[in-house]
Design a protein around this motif. Structure first.
Motif, PDB file in Angstrom:
ATOM      1  N   LEU A  21       0.820  -1.212   0.000  1.00  0.00           N
ATOM      2  CA  LEU A  21       0.000   0.000   0.000  1.00  0.00           C
ATOM      3  C   LEU A  21       0.855   1.264   0.000  1.00  0.00           C
ATOM      4  O   LEU A  21       0.554   2.227  -0.711  1.00  0.00           O
ATOM      5  N   LEU A  22       1.940   1.267   0.766  1.00  0.00           N
ATOM      6  CA  LEU A  22       2.812   2.441   0.806  1.00  0.00           C
ATOM      7  C   LEU A  22       3.514   2.635  -0.537  1.00  0.00           C
ATOM      8  O   LEU A  22       3.620   3.753  -1.033  1.00  0.00           O
ATOM      9  N   SER A  23       3.982   1.547  -1.136  1.00  0.00           N
ATOM     10  CA  SER A  23       4.620   1.643  -2.460  1.00  0.00           C
ATOM     11  C   SER A  23       3.666   2.233  -3.483  1.00  0.00           C
ATOM     12  O   SER A  23       4.047   3.090  -4.286  1.00  0.00           O
ATOM     13  N   ALA A  24       2.428   1.778  -3.463  1.00  0.00           N
ATOM     14  CA  ALA A  24       1.435   2.296  -4.400  1.00  0.00           C
ATOM     15  C   ALA A  24       1.165   3.776  -4.152  1.00  0.00           C
ATOM     16  O   ALA A  24       1.064   4.565  -5.091  1.00  0.00           O
ATOM     17  N   GLN A  25       1.082   4.140  -2.888  1.00  0.00           N
ATOM     18  CA  GLN A  25       0.820   5.542  -2.538  1.00  0.00           C
ATOM     19  C   GLN A  25       1.960   6.445  -3.000  1.00  0.00           C
ATOM     20  O   GLN A  25       1.731   7.523  -3.539  1.00  0.00           O
ATOM     21  N   LEU A  26       3.209   5.991  -2.802  1.00  0.00           N
ATOM     22  CA  LEU A  26       4.374   6.809  -3.137  1.00  0.00           C
ATOM     23  C   LEU A  26       4.821   6.660  -4.589  1.00  0.00           C
ATOM     24  O   LEU A  26       5.625   7.457  -5.078  1.00  0.00           O
TER      25      LEU A  26
END
Length: 166
Positions: A21-26
């Motif tokens: 989720l963090l990778s997708a957000q960033l």
């Protein structure tokens, strides 16, 4: 969608399982601070220093690229379906055919087993190819993978690096 970092003629195209989720957000591969992809890449000798996820485009300068087997972001890879892995393997096969990296390294043996219907596959070089590319399987660098501590993970990445130099 997390962008593929890819170009023709790479030495290695790393293929993660799917974005967290963090990778997708960033918009950055392996962005979670506890993920050991970037440290293992450096400790194995692929890069002269440890890159940050925000520096992912610098991989191309080292003859490296990165993509994911499944594009859908999840908190855990266990949330993915078998069909998503199979579809991802088909997409990865087409990507390898188009860009022709020397080696495709799937980062996660469970994803490789599910996507390519190879239930007994182990870490390391695989007997089949992916189009014109050699195929290699690496351990999942997620901090959730307790089977591999960072030194052992870096050693597996090093074996791949040494095989690419042959």
């Amino acid at each position: 969608m997390l962008p593929d970092i890819v170009a023709p003629g790479l030495s290695v195209l790393f293929c993660g399982i799917n974005p967290g989720l963090l990778s997708a957000q960033l918009g950055q591969h392996f962005a979670r601070p506890g993920n050991r992809f970037w440290p293992a890449l450096h400790l194995s000798g692929f890069t002269p220093r440890q890159l940050k996820p925000s520096e992912q485009h610098e991989l191309l300068g080292y003859g490296l690229g990165i993509t994911n087997m499944v594009a859908r972001p999840t908190a855990r890879a266990s949330e993915l379906t078998g069909q998503e892995f199979v579809q991802g393997a088909e997409i990865l096969t087409k990507l390898a055919g188009k860009y022709r990296p020397q080696t495709v390294a799937v980062v996660g043996v469970t994803a490789y087993r599910a996507g390519f219907a190879r239930p007994k596959a182990t870490i390391g070089p695989q007997p089949e190819t992916l189009g014109p590319s050699k195929l290699w399987v690496l351990p999942n660098p997620s901090g959730l993978n307790a089977h591999y501590l960072l030194p052992a993970l870096a050693d597996e990445f090093r074996k791949l690096r040494l095989s690419v130099l042959d």
